[in-house]
Design an enzyme around this catalytic site. Structure first.
Site, PDB file in Angstrom:
ATOM      1  N   ASP A   1      48.440  35.969  31.204  1.00 49.68           N
ATOM      2  CA  ASP A   1      48.793  34.588  31.675  1.00 49.68           C
ATOM      3  C   ASP A   1      47.756  33.959  32.108  1.00 49.68           C
ATOM      4  OD1 ASP A   1      48.736  35.838  34.195  1.00 49.68           O
ATOM      5  OD2 ASP A   1      50.671  35.357  34.561  1.00 49.68           O
TER       6      ASP A   1
ATOM      7  N   ARG B   1      54.179  30.991  38.017  1.00 48.17           N
ATOM      8  CA  ARG B   1      54.136  30.779  36.733  1.00 48.17           C
ATOM      9  C   ARG B   1      54.555  29.393  36.401  1.00 48.17           C
ATOM     10  NH1 ARG B   1      54.269  35.268  33.323  1.00 48.17           N
ATOM     11  NH2 ARG B   1      54.045  33.498  31.655  1.00 48.17           N
TER      12      ARG B   1
ATOM     13  N   TYR C   1      52.585  41.344  41.177  1.00 50.44           N
ATOM     14  CA  TYR C   1      51.984  42.220  40.806  1.00 50.44           C
ATOM     15  C   TYR C   1      51.962  43.410  42.136  1.00 50.44           C
ATOM     16  CZ  TYR C   1      49.495  40.584  36.808  1.00 50.44           C
ATOM     17  OH  TYR C   1      49.012  40.156  35.541  1.00 50.44           O
TER      18      TYR C   1
ATOM     19  N   PRO D   1      44.919  44.181  34.914  1.00 49.54           N
ATOM     20  CA  PRO D   1      45.224  42.917  34.669  1.00 49.54           C
ATOM     21  C   PRO D   1      45.095  42.048  36.013  1.00 49.54           C
ATOM     22  CG  PRO D   1      47.348  44.120  35.040  1.00 49.54           C
ATOM     23  CD  PRO D   1      46.171  45.028  35.167  1.00 49.54           C
TER      24      PRO D   1
END
Length: 654
Positions: free
Chosen positions: A77, A271, A280, A363
């Site tokens: 993302d 987001r 995370y 990530p």
């Protein structure tokens, strides 16, 4: 945006009336027997590469994927500033900016004296002036949608061929020691099995000039050429989840790195859409040779871990949109093509790997999708230049050399970043070799800002990137780095704009001419001499490498930035090359000349360009600076391009 060049057209100017892709069969989705480029994998790297090749209707390109259709929910993302600059060239940066979450600041949290977390710092996420674009967050699937639009609307009109699995790859030695044969050479044969619909089970065989594996960490293409990913795991399990939640944590709409005293760490990534947030979550250490799948971790366990780390704040998860668990590891392939290490001088590559097929990592730093897309952008224009006869095949060696080195830098960064993020916070005055000082972590994050923004990439001198002999002429346009845009004013209509936004992902080289202090209307000036040479002299790269039947800027897009205010300069006083006649109707292109923008920063001052001498900044089709030469160094400019360009390219039959 320019259109109507070859006559007035109604409708969306972004749709370029694509013709059927070369080799396509009307009414059939069967793969053709031969193509120029076959791409395996519709991930970020593959779609970027296909979008670049979609600009060339004379190149037969196909892209296949084993999935039944487009990605619906992506894992990645984070979109770096440098990636946004690339999106601008592909024409969809504004769509991303409209939908995405903008990462403006990053907050840092550490354990307090009572064992619960407290905010310890807050910094600007990206340093001022690093790019005209912000760091943003957007679902990978939406990025795929935008690339699919570019492919579909481009001159080649590309659509992916879904539901196909690569079975086998065989490679024949290309005819001719330099890879150039009298007849078209298709050295790679790929066999694919259809796995969807009534054709499931059918095997298709495709011969291709070039095969590119963008098929992920378990790449079948990589295995077919005998390459392996090398590296190891950090034996640390992490979870990730996209949630709609209610919380009293005050920084839930900021990017936040949280270290708790005993319960692990969380990285908060807001987001798009205003409500969704990604977490995370650090989980347990893994035993040697243990895989995270063996732990049978559930989403409820992720939620509970996040709630413990966030104490004294609460987290009430209302819905989980997506979740996964993974283990940290950094792995890298030693080369990104099929050329044996001991035969780089006598063998040309015809199979390449990109994205996760060549490098994998954690990530949390948000680099995977970004670096993968840059892989595709780097390779795309090189393949197009070779296939269209514009450049010697030897430039294809630079793909692995340039991108494998960048991937190594990413692996090194990710290893340190992941270790620091997973380490137990070190308390002040307590010696702990395993722990990390939260202040040290914050400093490291800030110091690596250019790397995470994607702007630290520097390509070394090669066939297509010169030594920085004349770097002093433009000290802030560093040879080997990306062309850092600045505000200018377009002379023809007085429009303020970014200079870099005049360039699109069309495979052309850019020659940015920054004028000297002489009156640009003086026909004895170096600017006039240079433009006359470029337009008329047989040794000019524009004359030598542009086909006579093409527009004068078909290969080299020449643009000029004057030191004068736009109200005191006139296009009519400038060389004809800067107002070229183009297209079927022989129309004038008025958009080649720019002036400084005193309101938003003089580009000569901001990029440390020598005002008395001026210079030419040579920019590659992927937006990286290849050379800087003086205005009067016309022979040197010609020698640079003569080192890798071919005469009489572009003209190809489908």
């Amino acid at each position: 945006m320019q259109f109507h060049l070859n006559g007035y057209r109604t409708g969306d100017p972004a749709v370029l009336a694509p013709s059927r892709p070369p080799g396509a069969q009307p009414g059939s989705d069967k793969l053709p027997d031969q193509v120029d480029v076959l791409i395996v994998g519709c991930g970020p790297a593959g779609l970027t590469l296909a979008s670049q090749l979609a600009a060339f209707p004379d190149i037969a390109t196909r892209i296949v994927d084993q999935k039944p259709g487009p990605l619906q929910l992506g894992q990645a993302d984070g979109i770096a500033c440098r990636t946004m600059e690339m999106f601008q060239a592909f024409g969809f940066s504004e769509r991303v900016l409209k939908e995405a979450y903008w990462v403006n600041e990053t907050c840092f949290w550490e354990p307090g004296d009572d064992g619960t977390i407290k905010r310890s710092g807050r910094i600007q996420d990206t340093e001022a002036g690093l790019s005209e674009f912000p760091h943003v967050i957007l679902n990978q699937a939406r990025v795929h949608d935008f690339f699919l639009d570019v492919m579909r609307n481009g001159p080649a009109g590309l659509e992916p061929d879904y539901g196909r699995v690569l079975l086998d790859v065989s490679i024949a030695q290309p005819a001719g020691s330099n890879g150039l044969a009298a007849e078209p050479c298709f050295p790679v044969t790929a066999k694919l099995r259809r796995v969807e619909g009534p054709e499931a089970g059918q095997v298709e065989t495709v011969r291709t000039r070039y095969l590119v594996g963008c098929d992920g960490a378990r790449s079948a293409v990589r295995k077919a050429i005998g390459r392996e990913l090398h590296g190891d795991s950090a034996n640390q399990a992490w979870g990730v989840m996209d949630v709609l939640a209610v919380t009293d944590f005050p920084d839930i709409r900021f990017k936040a790195a949280i270290h708790s005293a005993q319960d692990g760490s969380v990285l908060v990534i807001p987001r798009e859409g205003g409500y969704l947030v990604r977490l995370y979550i650090e989980l347990d250490k893994l035993q040697a040779n243990e895989r995270v799948a063996q732990r049978n971790i559930t989403v409820d366990r992720l939620i509970a871990a996040a709630q413990r780390i966030l104490r004294p704040y609460t987290l009430d998860v209302k819905e989980v949109a997506w979740w996964s668990v993974y283990e940290i590891g950094q792995r890298l392939c030693d080369r990104f093509d099929d050329v044996p290490d001991n035969d780089t001088s006598g063998r040309l590559p015809c199979v390449f790997i990109a994205g996760d097929a060549g490098h994998t990592h954690s990530p949390k730093a948000g680099q995977g999708m970004n670096v993968s897309m840059q892989d595709g952008f780097n390779l795309g224009w090189k393949l197009a230049s070779v296939i269209r006869g514009q450049a010697v095949p030897a430039i294809l060696h630079t793909y692995s050399a340039e991108r494998q080195a960048i991937a190594q830098e990413l692996i090194d960064f990710d290893r340190t970043f992941a270790r620091m993020f997973s380490a137990t916070p070190r308390r002040a005055g307590v010696s702990d070799t395993e722990g990390v000082d939260p202040a040290e972590f914050q400093r490291y994050f800030a110091q690596q800002g250019r790397f995470t923004a994607g702007t630290a990439t520097t390509y070394l001198p090669s066939l297509i990137s010169a030594e920085p002999t004349h770097q002093a002429l433009a000290r802030s346009f560093v040879v080997g780095t990306r062309f850092h845009s600045m505000p200018v004013v377009r002379l023809a209509d007085g429009r303020p704009m970014e200079l870099g936004h005049a360039a699109t992902a069309d495979g052309r080289w850019r020659l940015y001419i920054f004028s000297d202090a002489t009156d640009p209307g003086n026909r004895l000036s170096r600017l006039w001499h240079l433009c006359t040479h470029l337009a008329e002299d047989a040794g000019s790269p524009v004359v030598r490498f542009t086909p006579a039947t093409s527009d004068v800027d078909a290969v080299f897009d020449v643009r000029v930035v004057l030191q004068q205010d736009h109200r005191t300069a006139s296009i009519s006083d400038l060389p004809a090359l800067l107002a070229p006649r183009k297209g079927r109707l022989n129309l004038v292109d008025y958009e080649k000349v720019f002036c400084t923008d005193s309101r938003n920063g003089d580009i000569f001052n901001m990029r440390a360009i020598d005002r008395s001498l001026g210079c030419i900044v040579v920019v590659r089709p992927d937006q990286y600076i290849a050379n800087i030469v003086p205005l009067d160094a016309v022979e040197e400019l010609g020698r640079f391009f003569a080192g890798f360009m071919e005469h009489g390219g572009i003209q190809r039959s489908s």
